[in-house]
Design a protein around this motif. Structure first.
Motif, short mmCIF file in Angstrom:
data_model
loop_
_atom_site.label_atom_id
_atom_site.label_comp_id
_atom_site.label_asym_id
_atom_site.label_seq_id
_atom_site.Cartn_x
_atom_site.Cartn_y
_atom_site.Cartn_z
N TRP A 132 -55.97 -46.73 -79.87
CA TRP A 132 -55.51 -45.85 -80.95
C TRP A 132 -54.13 -45.31 -80.63
CZ3 TRP A 132 -59.94 -42.08 -82.70
CH2 TRP A 132 -60.92 -42.84 -83.36
N LEU A 133 -53.98 -44.84 -79.37
CA LEU A 133 -52.70 -44.25 -78.99
C LEU A 133 -51.57 -45.27 -79.07
CD1 LEU A 133 -53.36 -41.81 -76.03
CD2 LEU A 133 -52.51 -41.28 -78.29
N ASN A 134 -51.86 -46.50 -78.55
CA ASN A 134 -50.84 -47.54 -78.58
C ASN A 134 -50.42 -47.85 -80.01
OD1 ASN A 134 -50.53 -47.93 -75.89
ND2 ASN A 134 -52.16 -49.48 -75.75
N GLN A 135 -51.45 -48.06 -80.87
CA GLN A 135 -51.13 -48.38 -82.26
C GLN A 135 -50.46 -47.21 -82.95
OE1 GLN A 135 -54.68 -49.86 -84.21
NE2 GLN A 135 -55.22 -51.02 -82.39
N GLY A 136 -50.91 -46.00 -82.60
CA GLY A 136 -50.28 -44.81 -83.17
C GLY A 136 -48.81 -44.74 -82.82
N ALA B 87 -46.95 -47.26 -82.23
CA ALA B 87 -46.27 -48.28 -83.03
C ALA B 87 -45.94 -47.75 -84.42
CB ALA B 87 -47.12 -49.54 -83.12
N VAL B 88 -46.92 -47.04 -85.03
CA VAL B 88 -46.68 -46.45 -86.36
C VAL B 88 -45.56 -45.43 -86.27
CG1 VAL B 88 -47.68 -45.08 -88.22
CG2 VAL B 88 -49.04 -46.85 -87.13
N LEU B 89 -45.58 -44.64 -85.18
CA LEU B 89 -44.53 -43.63 -84.99
C LEU B 89 -43.16 -44.29 -84.89
CD1 LEU B 89 -43.57 -40.73 -84.21
CD2 LEU B 89 -44.02 -41.34 -81.85
N ARG B 90 -43.08 -45.40 -84.10
CA ARG B 90 -41.78 -46.09 -83.95
C ARG B 90 -41.27 -46.58 -85.29
NH1 ARG B 90 -43.76 -47.82 -79.04
NH2 ARG B 90 -44.66 -49.72 -79.89
N LYS B 91 -42.21 -47.16 -86.08
CA LYS B 91 -41.83 -47.64 -87.41
C LYS B 91 -41.29 -46.50 -88.27
CE LYS B 91 -44.79 -47.49 -90.70
NZ LYS B 91 -44.29 -46.96 -91.95
N ASP B 92 -42.00 -45.36 -88.27
CA ASP B 92 -41.57 -44.24 -89.10
C ASP B 92 -40.24 -43.67 -88.62
OD1 ASP B 92 -43.46 -44.23 -91.03
OD2 ASP B 92 -44.83 -42.89 -89.98
N LEU B 93 -40.08 -43.61 -87.29
CA LEU B 93 -38.82 -43.08 -86.77
C LEU B 93 -37.66 -43.98 -87.17
CD1 LEU B 93 -39.67 -41.76 -83.19
CD2 LEU B 93 -39.02 -40.44 -85.20
N ARG B 94 -37.90 -45.32 -87.13
CA ARG B 94 -36.84 -46.25 -87.49
C ARG B 94 -36.44 -46.05 -88.96
NH1 ARG B 94 -38.71 -51.67 -86.02
NH2 ARG B 94 -38.52 -50.88 -83.90
N ILE B 95 -37.47 -45.93 -89.83
CA ILE B 95 -37.17 -45.69 -91.26
C ILE B 95 -36.39 -44.39 -91.42
CG2 ILE B 95 -38.19 -45.19 -93.51
CD1 ILE B 95 -40.53 -46.94 -92.72
N LEU C 23 -52.71 -40.79 -86.29
CA LEU C 23 -52.02 -40.33 -85.07
C LEU C 23 -50.53 -40.56 -85.17
CD1 LEU C 23 -54.41 -41.36 -82.16
CD2 LEU C 23 -53.84 -39.07 -82.96
N GLY C 24 -50.14 -41.76 -85.67
CA GLY C 24 -48.71 -42.06 -85.79
C GLY C 24 -48.00 -41.06 -86.68
N LYS C 25 -48.62 -40.79 -87.85
CA LYS C 25 -48.00 -39.85 -88.79
C LYS C 25 -47.96 -38.44 -88.22
CE LYS C 25 -47.69 -42.82 -92.22
NZ LYS C 25 -46.39 -43.30 -92.67
N TYR C 26 -49.04 -38.10 -87.47
CA TYR C 26 -49.10 -36.77 -86.85
C TYR C 26 -47.98 -36.62 -85.83
CZ TYR C 26 -50.89 -33.19 -83.66
OH TYR C 26 -51.02 -32.10 -82.83
N PHE C 27 -47.81 -37.64 -84.97
CA PHE C 27 -46.73 -37.58 -83.97
C PHE C 27 -45.38 -37.47 -84.67
CE2 PHE C 27 -49.56 -40.28 -81.01
CZ PHE C 27 -50.20 -39.14 -80.57
N PHE C 28 -45.24 -38.22 -85.77
CA PHE C 28 -43.97 -38.19 -86.49
C PHE C 28 -43.69 -36.79 -87.02
CE2 PHE C 28 -41.60 -38.68 -90.50
CZ PHE C 28 -40.42 -39.21 -89.98
N ASN C 29 -44.71 -36.18 -87.63
CA ASN C 29 -44.52 -34.83 -88.17
C ASN C 29 -44.25 -33.82 -87.06
OD1 ASN C 29 -44.68 -35.49 -90.84
ND2 ASN C 29 -46.86 -35.04 -91.05
N VAL C 30 -44.94 -34.01 -85.91
CA VAL C 30 -44.69 -33.12 -84.77
C VAL C 30 -43.23 -33.25 -84.33
CG1 VAL C 30 -45.21 -32.74 -82.34
CG2 VAL C 30 -47.06 -33.05 -83.95
N ALA C 31 -42.76 -34.51 -84.23
CA ALA C 31 -41.37 -34.73 -83.82
C ALA C 31 -40.40 -34.06 -84.79
CB ALA C 31 -41.08 -36.23 -83.73
#
Lengths: 218, 227
Positions: B8-12, B14-22, B101-109
């Protein structure tokens, strides 16, 4: 029909007894009589909100639209009793503290409880598709109920409140005299009966409306 | 449990990296967030004028600014997926929990970078001194974390409900209020510098609120995400 009559007599007896049979409370004086109405209303509000959450969980597991209607009815009834508890609390507060509203932690938390379910009804009315509405509002109802313990139990204990506590934790006892306990418990039973009856009436109405809507769609 | 959590963390991530790039390509969410925060901050500072407000008011103002800025920017990630239609591809690519998780990390960042910018500005413009700096930073840290934690799943609900303008604020305010009460009270105590004993219950409240918000969101996100 017989149950409604019994309920009517029961509640009348409770109201009369709360003024004539029950003694004025120690410390709070005559204003303490409101305990017979205020605490049961708050108890029913929490009970109805709890049922709304149970229905919401049930909906997410079984995807049965009837459970969504039950959740809605419970949320509505909970809100009615929550408003009653807020208003009776404010009246008591005027008598005991001199202000109708002073943002005591208890008042803050019950007000937020009303806000939560206000937002719940806004969310429901903003979605037209009935399945999406049922799913999203179920999630919101569960999320909201998870924060309720923070509001009702944690905040009034972390931040000092003037609100009297029924349960005396150090002595593990109820701070109530025997006559008062009788009236209070009867009132609790009466309010619970009232809630069950209101719930049944609402459920019958919603089912009829649903059937009618189905018939119209053919 | 950990072996299940790691993918989950790994994939999360990955989602975070994608969102950060966008986000780095358009910088829409961050600019909206920062501009909103700066505008409110300047309005507050301008209207308060030359005198420093007492700590009660300053603490409330700080959290009002952070709360409404968060509401302006946090729904962006999910609304963007719905608008561009990438939501279907994301559903195929990942389980609901890593997406959360990815979206959560993104919002935290997003919120941390906002707080790092806005909180010092706030202190400078209103000419405030912090009596207990470490505890103050801890309160701001946990408060921002909690804002992101509870808002992420609500943002997903709002995106599914058709992204109605002010719906996120309406839905988030009552759920976030226990957090805001704790954060405001903690900020007030750390600004005026009372004993650490008075700050501890606030820190505890914020800590447990964060835990509960994330666990509940993880459990419930599946039902919001899958139609």
């Amino acid at each position: 029909m017989i149950w409604q009559i019994i309920l009517g007599i029961w509640m009348t007896v409770v109201i009369v007894a709360s003024f004539l049979y029950m003694p004025a409370t120690q410390g709070l004086g005559e204003t303490g009589r409101i305990i017979v109405y205020h605490v049961p209303a708050a108890w029913i509000a929490v009970l109805a909100y709890l049922m709304a959450m149970v229905n919401a969980i049930g909906y997410l597991r079984k995807k049965d639209i009837r459970l969504d209607r039950q959740a809605q009815i419970n949320a509505e009834l909970g809100t009615i009793f929550c408003i009653l508890a807020t208003v009776t609390g404010a009246i008591w507060s005027k008598g005991a503290w001199g202000w109708y509203w002073n943002w005591d932690p208890r008042q803050t938390s019950i007000f937020v409880l009303l806000l939560i379910y206000g937002a719940y009804f806004v969310l429901r009315s903003s979605i037209t598709d009935s399945d999406t509405r049922a799913r999203l509002s179920a999630v919101y109802a569960i999320l909201a109920f998870i924060t309720v313990p923070f509001l009702v139990f944690v905040i009034p204990r972390v931040y000092s409140s003037l609100h009297p506590d029924l349960i005396n934790i150090p002595q593990r006892s109820l701070d109530m005299d025997r006559k008062m306990l009788h009236v209070f418990l009867s009132s609790l039973a009466g309010f619970t009966g009232l809630y069950v009856w209101m719930y049944k009436v609402q459920m019958r109405l919603e089912n009829l409306l649903y059937k009618q809507a189905m018939k119209r769609e053919g | 449990m950990l072996t299940r959590l790691f993918p989950w963390l790994n994939q999360g991530m990955a989602v975070l990296r994608k969102d950060l790039r966008i986000e780095f390509r358009t910088r829409y969410a961050y600019s909206a967030l920062v501009m909103f925060a700066v505008t409110t901050l300047v309005t507050v500072s301008f209207s308060v004028g030359g005198f420093a407000p007492d700590t009660d008011i300053a603490a409330a103002l700080l959290w009002i600014i952070l709360f409404f800025s968060a509401m302006a920017g946090l729904s962006r990630t999910f609304v963007h997926e719905e608008e561009t239609g990438t939501v279907i591809a994301l559903k195929l690519a990942a389980e609901p929990e890593p997406v959360y998780l990815g979206k959560y990390f993104f919002n935290v960042a997003l919120l941390f970078s906002l707080s790092i910018l806005v909180v010092p500005m706030f202190l400078v413009m209103l000419n405030l001194d912090i009596a207990m700096p470490v505890a103050f930073v801890a309160i701001v840290f946990l408060g921002s974390l909690g804002l992101a934690g509870a808002s992420t799943i609500l943002a997903a609900i709002v995106a599914k409900a058709g992204a109605k303008g002010s719906l996120l604020t309406v839905l988030a305010f009552p759920i976030l209020l226990p957090l805001l009460i704790g954060a405001i009270s903690g900020t007030r105590s750390t600004m005026s510098g009372v004993s650490m004993e008075l700050v501890t219950p606030d820190l505890g409240l914020l800590f447990f609120y964060n835990g509960i918000a994330v666990v509940a969101s993880l459990l419930l996100f599946e039902y919001v995400w899958n139609d």
